[in-house]
Design an enzyme around this catalytic site. Structure first.
Site, PDB file in Angstrom:
ATOM      1  N   CYS A   1      49.987  69.934  88.006  1.00 58.15           N
ATOM      2  CA  CYS A   1      51.436  70.479  88.694  1.00 58.15           C
ATOM      3  C   CYS A   1      51.421  69.947  90.104  1.00 58.15           C
ATOM      4  O   CYS A   1      50.735  70.351  90.971  1.00 58.15           O
ATOM      5  CB  CYS A   1      51.216  71.763  88.728  1.00 58.15           C
TER       6      CYS A   1
ATOM      7  N   GLY B   1      59.214  72.598  96.071  1.00 60.40           N
ATOM      8  CA  GLY B   1      60.187  71.287  95.905  1.00 60.40           C
ATOM      9  C   GLY B   1      60.967  71.344  94.524  1.00 60.40           C
ATOM     10  O   GLY B   1      60.626  71.899  93.760  1.00 60.40           O
TER      11      GLY B   1
ATOM     12  N   ASN C   1      56.506  86.210  88.673  1.00 62.04           N
ATOM     13  CA  ASN C   1      55.373  86.287  89.425  1.00 62.04           C
ATOM     14  C   ASN C   1      55.591  87.015  90.740  1.00 62.04           C
ATOM     15  O   ASN C   1      56.480  86.474  91.259  1.00 62.04           O
ATOM     16  CB  ASN C   1      54.614  84.885  89.775  1.00 62.04           C
TER      17      ASN C   1
ATOM     18  N   CYS D   1      53.821  80.003  88.804  1.00 60.93           N
ATOM     19  CA  CYS D   1      55.163  79.409  89.230  1.00 60.93           C
ATOM     20  C   CYS D   1      55.683  80.428  90.266  1.00 60.93           C
ATOM     21  O   CYS D   1      55.679  81.536  90.171  1.00 60.93           O
ATOM     22  CB  CYS D   1      55.970  79.614  88.049  1.00 60.93           C
TER      23      CYS D   1
ATOM     24  N   CYS E   1      61.462  82.721  94.680  1.00 56.94           N
ATOM     25  CA  CYS E   1      60.596  81.907  94.841  1.00 56.94           C
ATOM     26  C   CYS E   1      59.921  81.648  96.137  1.00 56.94           C
ATOM     27  O   CYS E   1      60.442  81.550  97.107  1.00 56.94           O
ATOM     28  CB  CYS E   1      60.967  80.446  94.286  1.00 56.94           C
TER      29      CYS E   1
ATOM     30  N   CYS F   1      66.356  79.748  95.966  1.00 59.60           N
ATOM     31  CA  CYS F   1      66.112  80.659  94.992  1.00 59.60           C
ATOM     32  C   CYS F   1      65.612  81.921  95.201  1.00 59.60           C
ATOM     33  O   CYS F   1      64.574  81.855  95.879  1.00 59.60           O
ATOM     34  CB  CYS F   1      65.248  80.074  93.639  1.00 59.60           C
TER      35      CYS F   1
ATOM     36  N   SER G   1      65.571  75.554  85.150  1.00 57.67           N
ATOM     37  CA  SER G   1      65.303  76.596  85.340  1.00 57.67           C
ATOM     38  C   SER G   1      66.671  77.709  85.313  1.00 57.67           C
ATOM     39  O   SER G   1      67.222  77.559  86.330  1.00 57.67           O
ATOM     40  CB  SER G   1      64.898  76.769  86.715  1.00 57.67           C
ATOM     41  N   LEU G   2      66.505  78.341  84.347  1.00 64.23           N
ATOM     42  CA  LEU G   2      67.922  79.233  83.985  1.00 64.23           C
ATOM     43  C   LEU G   2      68.011  80.725  84.413  1.00 64.23           C
ATOM     44  O   LEU G   2      68.791  80.635  85.332  1.00 64.23           O
ATOM     45  CB  LEU G   2      68.061  79.153  82.298  1.00 64.23           C
ATOM     46  N   HIS G   3      67.128  81.657  84.063  1.00 65.32           N
ATOM     47  CA  HIS G   3      66.914  82.687  84.636  1.00 65.32           C
ATOM     48  C   HIS G   3      67.856  83.707  84.662  1.00 65.32           C
ATOM     49  O   HIS G   3      67.953  84.761  85.206  1.00 65.32           O
ATOM     50  CB  HIS G   3      66.276  82.580  86.119  1.00 65.32           C
TER      51      HIS G   3
ATOM     52  N   CYS H   1      61.395  73.789 100.463  1.00 64.97           N
ATOM     53  CA  CYS H   1      62.400  73.591  99.529  1.00 64.97           C
ATOM     54  C   CYS H   1      63.717  74.179 100.227  1.00 64.97           C
ATOM     55  O   CYS H   1      63.520  75.060 100.669  1.00 64.97           O
ATOM     56  CB  CYS H   1      62.180  74.163  98.024  1.00 64.97           C
TER      57      CYS H   1
ATOM     58  N   GLU I   1      50.630  71.842  98.388  1.00 62.09           N
ATOM     59  CA  GLU I   1      49.721  72.324  97.237  1.00 62.09           C
ATOM     60  C   GLU I   1      49.947  71.653  95.817  1.00 62.09           C
ATOM     61  O   GLU I   1      50.938  71.472  95.573  1.00 62.09           O
ATOM     62  CB  GLU I   1      49.967  73.807  97.072  1.00 62.09           C
TER      63      GLU I   1
ATOM     64  N   SER J   1      60.754  69.777  86.064  1.00 56.75           N
ATOM     65  CA  SER J   1      61.677  71.069  86.219  1.00 56.75           C
ATOM     66  C   SER J   1      62.584  70.928  87.195  1.00 56.75           C
ATOM     67  O   SER J   1      62.351  70.612  88.184  1.00 56.75           O
ATOM     68  CB  SER J   1      60.763  71.926  86.285  1.00 56.75           C
TER      69      SER J   1
END
Ligand code: SAH
Length: 354
Positions: A106, A160, A291, A334, A120, A117, A215-217, A113, A93, A192
């Site tokens: 993007c 990925g 999301n 995302c 995701c 995470c 990507s901290l989160h 992947c 995609e 990223s």
């Protein structure tokens, strides 16, 4: 003899290859322009090459020409999500976003992947395979072909982990940045990562003026360990040191992504802890209300609390933005990218029966 993917090479590598094939060196630049700038679908179209050379290329080399399997347009924002078919039948995609400053694409760097995470969708079925540099590049060309306006920005944030496919990602960026390619400046490229420390340092050595997004989160190892397994390998102390080194080497500000998950990492204490952790870094924080990924059952932080979280960080002197949503209605936001080939095939099949 195995056929070679010419879009997996940089110009320099292509020059070596044409010399090995007994062609004059200048042919490499001609071929590169056809591939990376004009985006031809066949060697037949390379009209400044002699006919016998075009025939020879067909036998010993290939180029990428992605087939659009599906295209969805967001009514809210004009964002377009593409599902492209790759040579081996896999699909990937790509998302086009329209901003006031131009068009950005993007790109995905892997089918699936392996970073696992928890929030995701791209990682739900694990890693299928890396994309080649040519397959990453072809995503941009295929989107560009559908639009008159020039694509001006690239975000390497699709499915990925780009730094888990380091060499192909670097080759892709070299080509997209080059004058023989789409000539997109590194300042218009954002990469990223979930935080692969050795590769962040390797990238820093290259001193490219791109934007590194991390990507901290989570504001501490305990929370981060529980949603980003990579944190067990490269905990926050090491990751933040790599980010400081990155800034030292490149002069560039690092951008931290923080997906706000209701009741998990969006409390006042989390904001304070995050502010303490990042205060001394040259950085920017991008808050993303998480999301929905139905399989994961995670809820997003409501808008008032997003604002409160932002206010706390700003009071501590940090630069913060809240990410604008570009394609939630078409599952293009995302973390929502996944291969939907099977779903798509089912849909088509259903359509045929009716
Ligand atoms: N592997 C890379 C790039 C792909 S993900 C990375 O981890 O950065 C791109 C961004 O979307 C990352 O910041 C990722 O953490 C974020 N993301 C993933 N799932 C999300 C979700 N459900 N909601 C919001 N952001 C998400």
């Amino acid at each position: 003899m195995e056929s070679i993917g010419l879009m997996d090479l940089t110009l320099q590598q292509m020059e070596e290859w044409v010399l090995q094939q007994g062609m004059p060196k200048f042919r490499a630049k001609q071929i590169a322009e056809w591939l990376f700038q004009k985006g031809v679908a066949s060697f037949d179209h390379m009209t400044n090459l002699p006919l016998d050379l075009r025939k020879k290329l067909q036998l010993i080399a290939y180029l990428e020409d992605l087939q659009v399997l599906k295209k969805q347009v967001s009514e809210q924002t004009g964002t377009v999500k593409y599902l492209f078919k790759l040579k081996d039948g896999q699909a990937v995609e790509t998302v086009l976003m329209k901003h006031s400053y131009g068009l950005s694409v993007c790109v995905s760097t892997q089918v699936g992947c392996r970073m696992s995470c928890k929030f995701c969708a791209s990682t739900l079925s694990g890693l299928v395979r890396n994309l080649t540099a040519g397959e990453i590049y072809a995503q941009v060309l295929s989107v560009q072909k559908e639009h008159v306006t020039r694509i001006s920005h690239i975000v390497i944030m699709g499915s990925g982990e780009p730094l888990d496919n380091y060499d192909h990602t670097i080759t892709f960026m070299t080509n997209i940045n080059a004058p023989y390619g789409l000539n997109i400046g590194y300042r218009h490229i954002t990469l990223s990562t979930c935080g692969l420390v050795p590769e962040i340092l390797a990238l820093a050595e290259k001193k490219l003026p791109l934007t590194l997004a991390v990507s901290l989160h989570a504001p501490n190892d305990r929370l981060r360990d529980s949603i980003l397994p990579i944190n067990k390998k490269y905990p926050l102390r090491e990751l933040l040191k790599a980010c400081r080194d990155y800034t030292k080497m490149t002069g560039r500000r690092v951008s931290f992504e923080y997906a706000l998950i209701d009741g998990f990492n969006d409390m006042t204490e989390c904001a304070k802890e995050l502010a303490d952790m990042l205060k001394k870094l040259f950085c920017h924080i991008n808050l993303i209300p998480v999301n929905p990924v139905p399989e994961r059952g995670l809820l997003r932080t409501p808008p008032q609390r997003v604002q409160r979280f932002k206010d706390i960080l700003e009071k501590e002197g940090l630069t913060v933005t809240v990410r604008r949503e570009m394609g939630t209605d078409i599952d293009a936001a995302c973390g929502q990218l996944r291969q939907r080939v099977l779903d798509w095939q089912k849909e088509v099949f259903k359509g045929e029966k009716n």
